[in-house]
Design a protein around this motif. Structure first.
Motif, PDB file in Angstrom:
ATOM      1  N   LEU A  15      53.360  42.060   5.991  1.00 34.57           N
ATOM      2  CA  LEU A  15      54.420  42.573   6.194  1.00 34.57           C
ATOM      3  C   LEU A  15      54.980  43.550   5.528  1.00 34.57           C
ATOM      4  O   LEU A  15      55.611  44.683   6.425  1.00 34.57           O
ATOM      5  N   GLU A  19      56.319  47.188   7.718  1.00 36.03           N
ATOM      6  CA  GLU A  19      57.850  47.590   7.174  1.00 36.03           C
ATOM      7  C   GLU A  19      57.640  48.908   6.815  1.00 36.03           C
ATOM      8  O   GLU A  19      58.668  49.973   6.982  1.00 36.03           O
ATOM      9  N   ARG A  62      58.326  39.174  10.431  1.00 38.32           N
ATOM     10  CA  ARG A  62      59.241  38.886   9.430  1.00 38.32           C
ATOM     11  C   ARG A  62      59.770  37.354   9.495  1.00 38.32           C
ATOM     12  O   ARG A  62      59.720  36.633   8.801  1.00 38.32           O
TER      13      ARG A  62
END
Length: 149
Positions: A15, A19, A62
């Protein structure tokens, strides 16, 4: 599949990489659109639309990780939930790195956002590479279907 203590740290690392890619895409689109002026957004409509999809995918990952974390804290992150998490991460990471469908005829590829090198780096990240290769596979989906049935 038994409980995997490495799954949450692995997805957390992936993640972070996703991101980072999103932030690189955002910076590129902001530069292309003069900080988001109306005329520039109109001119760069495809890139702005693609950025929205990239942001949506990152947000979905997320939320998936948050869901799994809550289940884990409650002692309820079982095989079925782990497979769902792996499938979601595997599929979405592959699409973020290779291109995601905004409609049947529109695919947003990293090069369209000026982040082809950054997407290649995402694919090369060990956590991402593992989740995309082991994530949304036929074998995983068959096992998940067995558990659901």
């Amino acid at each position: 599949m038994k409980y995997s203590s490495e799954l949450l740290p692995l997805t957390r690392r992936a993640l972070e990489a996703a991101e980072t890619l999103l932030e690189q895409a955002r910076a590129e689109v902001l530069a292309r659109t003069d900080g988001g002026t109306a005329a520039a957004l109109e001119r760069e409509q495809f890139a702005a639309h693609a950025l929205a999809w990239y942001a949506t995918y990152a947000a979905a990952l997320r939320q998936m990780l948050d869901w799994a974390g809550r289940l884990d804290a409650a002692g309820r992150l079982e095989e079925r939930e782990q497979l769902i998490l792996r499938a979601a991460f595997g599929e979405y990471l592959a699409q973020l790195a290779g291109g995601l469908a905004m409609s049947q005829g529109e695919i947003a590829r990293p090069a369209d956002l000026g982040i082809a090198a950054e997407a290649a780096a995402l694919s090369a990240d060990p956590a991402v590479a593992r989740l995309t290769s082991e994530g949304n596979t036929d074998r995983l989906r068959r096992r998940l279907a067995e558990l659901i049935a």
